[in-house]
Design a protein around this motif. Structure first.
Motif, mmCIF file in Angstrom:
data_model
loop_
_atom_site.group_PDB
_atom_site.id
_atom_site.type_symbol
_atom_site.label_atom_id
_atom_site.label_comp_id
_atom_site.label_asym_id
_atom_site.label_seq_id
_atom_site.Cartn_x
_atom_site.Cartn_y
_atom_site.Cartn_z
ATOM 1 N N TRP A 1 0.837 -1.206 0.000
ATOM 2 C CA TRP A 1 0.000 0.000 0.000
ATOM 3 C C TRP A 1 0.869 1.253 0.000
ATOM 4 C CZ3 TRP A 1 -4.315 -1.001 4.217
ATOM 5 C CH2 TRP A 1 -5.051 -2.136 3.852
ATOM 6 N N GLU A 2 1.931 1.224 0.773
ATOM 7 C CA GLU A 2 2.802 2.391 0.844
ATOM 8 C C GLU A 2 3.465 2.671 -0.500
ATOM 9 O OE1 GLU A 2 3.719 4.714 3.538
ATOM 10 O OE2 GLU A 2 1.679 4.002 3.797
ATOM 11 N N ARG A 3 3.884 1.624 -1.195
ATOM 12 C CA ARG A 3 4.499 1.822 -2.509
ATOM 13 C C ARG A 3 3.474 2.318 -3.519
ATOM 14 N NH1 ARG A 3 6.896 -3.276 -1.436
ATOM 15 N NH2 ARG A 3 5.397 -4.233 -2.882
ATOM 16 N N ASP A 4 2.280 1.717 -3.515
ATOM 17 C CA ASP A 4 1.281 2.041 -4.539
ATOM 18 C C ASP A 4 0.655 3.411 -4.310
ATOM 19 O OD1 ASP A 4 1.848 -0.450 -5.479
ATOM 20 O OD2 ASP A 4 -0.040 -1.382 -4.860
ATOM 21 N N PHE A 5 0.235 3.693 -3.093
ATOM 22 C CA PHE A 5 -0.575 4.886 -2.853
ATOM 23 C C PHE A 5 0.219 6.086 -2.355
ATOM 24 C CE2 PHE A 5 -3.672 1.343 -1.846
ATOM 25 C CZ PHE A 5 -4.295 1.397 -3.077
ATOM 26 N N ALA A 6 1.456 5.864 -1.906
ATOM 27 C CA ALA A 6 2.261 6.983 -1.417
ATOM 28 C C ALA A 6 3.612 7.081 -2.107
ATOM 29 C CB ALA A 6 2.458 6.864 0.094
ATOM 30 N N GLY A 7 3.956 6.089 -2.976
ATOM 31 C CA GLY A 7 5.261 6.095 -3.613
ATOM 32 C C GLY A 7 6.376 6.032 -2.596
ATOM 33 N N ASN A 8 6.110 5.345 -1.482
ATOM 34 C CA ASN A 8 7.040 5.320 -0.352
ATOM 35 C C ASN A 8 7.778 3.991 -0.318
ATOM 36 O OD1 ASN A 8 8.385 5.666 2.027
ATOM 37 N ND2 ASN A 8 6.562 5.756 3.328
ATOM 38 N N ASP A 9 9.037 4.003 -0.726
ATOM 39 C CA ASP A 9 9.848 2.773 -0.704
ATOM 40 C C ASP A 9 10.616 2.608 0.599
ATOM 41 O OD1 ASP A 9 9.103 1.958 -3.271
ATOM 42 O OD2 ASP A 9 10.594 3.272 -4.195
#
Length: 785
Positions: A518-526
């Motif tokens: 979810w963090e990668r998809d919706f926040a671009g947070n790696d």
């Protein structure tokens, strides 16, 4: 912990019924989980002795017996048990007796022979018994006595749920001490006398791990009969405490553990080489434990060893190779105090524990070891015989018990009951807590068996327990209340909730722990904030956005066939900041499905960006929001905008990206928004202004501009040029088509003007309109003709 009520009452016998005793213990903090009868109900069973026993003439497996039941006459009973014989004493159910299961005994004939009763097995009486056939009683069992009285079957088994801080109550001695303190009944402990050595044999004892083992005592006992039978009274008490009888020596050590609270162990002296050392394990050592599991020992494991090998894990479990067997003739009794820190965690690490480790990791009385070894020695000599040597003792670092202060005034403040110093002193004395009193302040010395008394609040709890929680009045709380200040520039968060609920949104509460995807998809947070010990693999990171939780909730609602979904959440997100972690609060919403619920008055249309934009504006009102095209990893590239308030970024609004619509199996794209809560609850200070008595003037401006010019740009250009009389400017029409050149569009604005002191004339209005036209001329705007 499970124990027999009769065993407890042999130590202390208050004038309470079983139910009253159970309630008393529970209210004092020793929760009674259940009580159960030691044996099922039955009646009419007495002790009998078989005087005659002959084969039944009509049945090979039956015997015709005549038994003495103490009535003066022999009773003839037909029996099929294989172990019936002349001289045995057994339970006998006479006519009129009722056995478990409502089985009634009547005179009958068996294969033509009169039978006036029934000889009973343990199974038929509901009493555990390993014998195949009749329950065999000792030769001195009194003939004619009721079997329930003789076996003590009118007993109740208590099961206590002892909290980790009350290790002192993990024994009959500890529970009896509590009952005596609570009721004032006389405490009658078992008299323990030192056993005088009759031989000089000793084994030297050395404590190397001095912080882990504070005291170690050992004693040699030679010439024991390890195959001797455990007395029935001891076996009964062990079984009613949930322990099975193993052998006399092992049963004695278990008995001391249950009665005194001191774990003990016995080694086969023939298998001990040299002296005894208490040390930490060395590299490469291992131990086959009594439960037949081999432990690869590590340097932090405490062990008992001789000169050649490891014998046991200290405070945990003995080794199989050094254990006592039926062939053992000489034993070495061990009684020790091990520090809780040295034992705690071993059961979890190894995957198994023991009754000893359960007590040691919570704290065992460090002054009890000598009494325990003397008591165990006496039992060994009485049951198994033999000769005992002197006790060898080594003392290292024992716990230091600090003095604790207890203020009389503090007791009254915490409990809400004004107890006198005399009442408190009486309670402390009943609890065996040595104390002195000076200026209404008690100085209490915590005894060796109470590891949980360290601060004043611990003593206040003890006073409350003994005084009785039920005796403390339930007074209604009294306090002065005042309204908290509510800044005028900030509205309550609940007001936002009510506003969103009024616009058909429903609040959800989702986990702050989310799927890393979810963090990668919706926040671009790696580089999400990762949890060290997540509760589930799909909840491994902390969220930096509320969008994932809303989309997941939407998917759950769609799977349950909900046709229209409106959701919002007010919660914290977790970000990495320059000074560590930051936890700002956000408010986020989601809309999916038809704009309106199904109805006859309106055509079904899907909710779109502008519907949610209206909800955002209503949420921010009276603040004015501006919108700026944006790119966001969660949203459609052409249907996403940043929300600005007073020129500052307040959040984002947009339609979910088609990639995520497909990836999360959604039938169509929802529209979402996410705002900083601080911006959403902010508002301008309310300022009063007069209402004009004069009629407003409206003029419409239709401006032709290039397609790339936005309304926001025009409104920004209008702002500094608005005359004082201009009260509102609003877009009311957008036109493309005939009369408007290609690549152009017509934007129509309504301009409202009003004055508080007079009616406006054309001389007032025209300059104001011209100023607005001049302001947008730089954007290429021309008045549409």
């Amino acid at each position: 912990m499970q124990f027999s009520e009769q065993w407890l009452r042999s130590w202390v016998n208050p004038a309470l019924t079983t139910d009253e005793l159970s309630h008393l213990l529970t209210m004092a903090g020793l929760e009674v989980e259940e009580t159960q009868a030691a044996a099922p109900a039955f009646s009419g069973v007495v002790i009998a002795e078989v005087k005659e026993c002959v084969k039944h003439e009509n049945a090979d497996r039956l015997r015709v017996t005549k038994v003495d039941v103490g009535s003066g006459e022999l009773v003839q009973i037909v029996c099929g048990a294989p172990n019936v014989a002349v001289g045995v004493r057994i339970p006998c159910a006479l006519p009129g007796a009722v056995l478990p299961g409502d089985f009634k005994i009547k005179p009958t004939k068996m294969r033509g022979v009169e039978s006036g009763g029934m000889l009973c097995s343990g199974k038929e009486l509901g009493v555990p018994d390993d014998v195949d056939g009749l329950m065999l009683l000792p030769d001195d069992a009194p003939i004619g006595q009721n079997i329930r009285e003789y076996l003590g079957l009118d007993d109740q088994l208590f099961t206590l749920k002892i909290t980790p801080n009350r290790a002192d109550s993990l024994s009959i001695r500890g529970i009896a001490r509590e009952v005596a303190a609570l009721t004032g009944a006389e405490l009658r402990p078992v008299a323990i006398e030192a056993v005088k050595p009759s031989i000089d044999d000793v084994r030297p004892v050395k404590i190397e791990a001095r912080e882990a083992c504070g005291r170690y005592l050992g004693r040699v006992v030679r010439g024991v009969n390890a195959a001797a039978a455990t007395p029935a009274w001891m076996r009964q008490r062990l079984e009613r405490s949930g322990l099975r009888s193993i052998s006399a020596i092992v049963d004695i050590t278990n008995y001391i553990l249950l009665e005194q609270g001191q774990p003990m162990h016995a080694f086969d002296l023939a298998k001990v080489e040299g002296g005894i050392a208490v040390r930490m394990a060395r590299a490469g050592e291992s131990l086959l434990c009594l439960n037949e599991k081999t432990v690869e020992l590590k340097p932090h494991h405490l062990v008992i060893a001789d000169d050649a090998k490891v014998l046991a894990m200290g405070g945990f479990m003995g080794g199989e190779h050094s254990g006592v067997t039926a062939a053992s003739q000489d034993i070495f009794l061990e009684s020790a105090f091990f520090a809780p820190a040295a034992i705690a965690g071993r059961a979890r690490e190894l995957g198994f524990g023991s009754d000893s480790s359960y007590r040691y990791e919570r704290g065992v009385d460090f002054q009890l070891q000598r009494e325990a070894i003397e008591c165990a020695t006496r039992l060994v000599l009485d049951i198994c015989g033999g000769a005992a040597g002197p006790v060898v003792e080594e003392v290292a670092e024992l716990p230091q018990r600090q003095e604790v202060k207890l203020r009389v005034a503090r007791v009254a403040k915490v409990l809400g009951v004004a107890l006198s110093a005399e009442q408190i002193a009486d309670i402390l004395s009943r609890l065996s807590l040595p104390h002195t009193l000076e200026n209404d302040v008690f100085t209490v010395q915590a005894p060796s068996f109470r590891f949980d008394i360290e601060i004043e609040e611990d003593l206040i709890e003890e006073v409350a327990r003994v005084y009785g929680y039920n005796s403390i009045p339930s007074d209604a709380p009294r306090s002065g209340m005042s309204m908290l200040k509510q800044p005028e520039e900030q509205r309550p968060v609940d007001q936002l909730r009510h506003l969103l609920a009024a616009r058909d949104y429903q609040e959800v509460v989702s986990y702050a722990f989310v799927d890393e995807r979810w963090e990668r998809d919706f926040a671009g947070n790696d580089k999400a904030i990762r949890l060290q010990n997540p509760i589930a693999s799909q909840m491994s990171v902390m969220r930096s956005t509320l969008i994932g939780g809303l989309v997941d909730t939407l998917a759950g609602n769609i799977n349950r066939k909900h046709p229209r979904v409106r959701l919002f959440e007010v919660a914290r997100v977790f970000l990495r900041g320059e000074q560590g972690f930051e936890q700002p609060e956000k408010v986020a919403g989601l809309a999916w499905g038809p704009r309106l619920a199904e109805q006859w008055a309106a055509k079904a249309e899907r909710v779109d960006f502008f519907d949610v934009k209206a909800d955002v504006e209503a949420l921010l009102h009276p603040l004015k929001a501006e919108y700026r095209k944006a790119a966001h990893p969660a949203f459609h590239p052409g249907r996403c905008a940043e929300v600005l308030v007073d020129g500052k970024l307040a959040g984002v609004i947009g339609e979910l990206h088609p990639q995520w619509v497909q990836a999360y199996d959604l039938p169509s794209a929802p529209v979402l928004f996410e705002l900083d809560l601080a911006c959403a609850i902010a508002r301008d200070r309310i300022k009063a202004k007069p209402v004009s008595k004069f009629q407003p003037v409206r003029r419409d401006l239709a401006l032709v501009v290039d397609e790339q010019v936005t309304v926001a740009q025009l409104m920004a250009a209008f702002a500094p040029k608005r005359a004082q009389i201009v009260t509102d400017i609003a877009l009311f029409d957008v036109y493309r088509g005939k009369g408007v050149a290609e690549g152009k569009k017509s934007l129509a604005f309504s301009v409202l003007m009003q004055d508080n002191s007079r009616t406006l004339t054309d001389e007032d209005v025209e300059p104001a309109l011209q100023a607005l036209l001049d302001a947008v001329s730089g954007l290429g705007a021309q008045l549409r003709v």
